[in-house]
Scaffold this active site. Structure first.
Site, PDB file in Angstrom:
ATOM      1  N   HIS A   1      -9.201 -39.127  11.588  1.00 48.30           N
ATOM      2  CA  HIS A   1      -8.490 -40.150  11.351  1.00 48.30           C
ATOM      3  C   HIS A   1      -7.168 -39.345  11.651  1.00 48.30           C
ATOM      4  CE1 HIS A   1      -9.735 -41.264   7.108  1.00 48.30           C
ATOM      5  NE2 HIS A   1     -10.677 -42.180   8.178  1.00 48.30           N
TER       6      HIS A   1
ATOM      7  N   TYR B   1      -4.400 -32.574   0.990  1.00 48.12           N
ATOM      8  CA  TYR B   1      -3.483 -32.071   2.404  1.00 48.12           C
ATOM      9  C   TYR B   1      -2.084 -32.631   2.468  1.00 48.12           C
ATOM     10  CZ  TYR B   1      -6.127 -37.070   3.026  1.00 48.12           C
ATOM     11  OH  TYR B   1      -6.487 -38.034   2.533  1.00 48.12           O
TER      12      TYR B   1
END
Length: 178
Positions: free
Chosen positions: A64, A134
């Site tokens: 991604h 993250y």
């Protein structure tokens, strides 16, 4: 208290970080982020959003990235379990295009990755109940969200049939970016 330390820079603007870890009789304590320590190494990182994923073994999430004004730097670490974290340059004009790197992240390693703009990111869970944390410098924008197929990058994944989302299975091949 000790600061984050840069262990290596395997690709331009992709850093492997050692996070200070302090165990004692109560358990342990790990520093995952320190703005001025990162800035001292040339990384101006201001988180705008954070995410936590929990995955079963053999799950592959990725590859991604965001484009345009949603492009972001990303700080990732594994807080539970173990993953193989993979980063690949998706900038067609780059000399590093489709030259992926992989780093094993785990709750035992106390390692994080700082991933700059222009890279796709993904990971394969190597243990059941693996948790990835993250943070990104921009807020996720669905219309500027992109990806490339995990099996189209120049990387020898240690699995033939990972568990992936329908969305990740529909990403274009990395070669289509050129």
């Amino acid at each position: 208290m000790a600061d984050l330390r840069v262990c290596s820079e395997p690709l331009p603007n992709v850093f492997v970080l050692d996070c200070p870890h302090f165990p004692d009789h109560r358990g342990d304590f790990t520093k995952l982020f320190h703005a001025s320590a990162l800035l001292a190494h040339g990384m101006d990182f201001t988180p705008a959003e954070s995410f936590l994923t929990r995955s079963k073994a053999d799950v592959l999430r990725g590859m991604h990235f965001q484009v345009g004004e949603a492009s972001h730097d990303k700080l990732v670490t594994c807080v539970k379990g173990k993953v193989l974290d993979v980063v690949v340059d998706v900038r067609p004009e780059s000399a590093h295009f489709n030259h992926p790197i992989a780093v094993e992240l785990s709750e035992a390693s106390h390692t994080a990755l700082m991933i700059g703009k222009g890279y796709a990111h993904g990971f394969l869970t190597l243990e059941d109940d693996s948790w990835m944390l993250y943070s990104t410098t921009t807020v996720h924008c669905p219309s500027l969200d992109r990806g490339v197929r995990w099996d189209s990058i120049a990387f020898d994944w240690p699995i033939e049939h990972p568990v992936i989302s329908d969305r990740d299975g529909r990403h274009p091949k990395i070669q289509e970016l050129r």
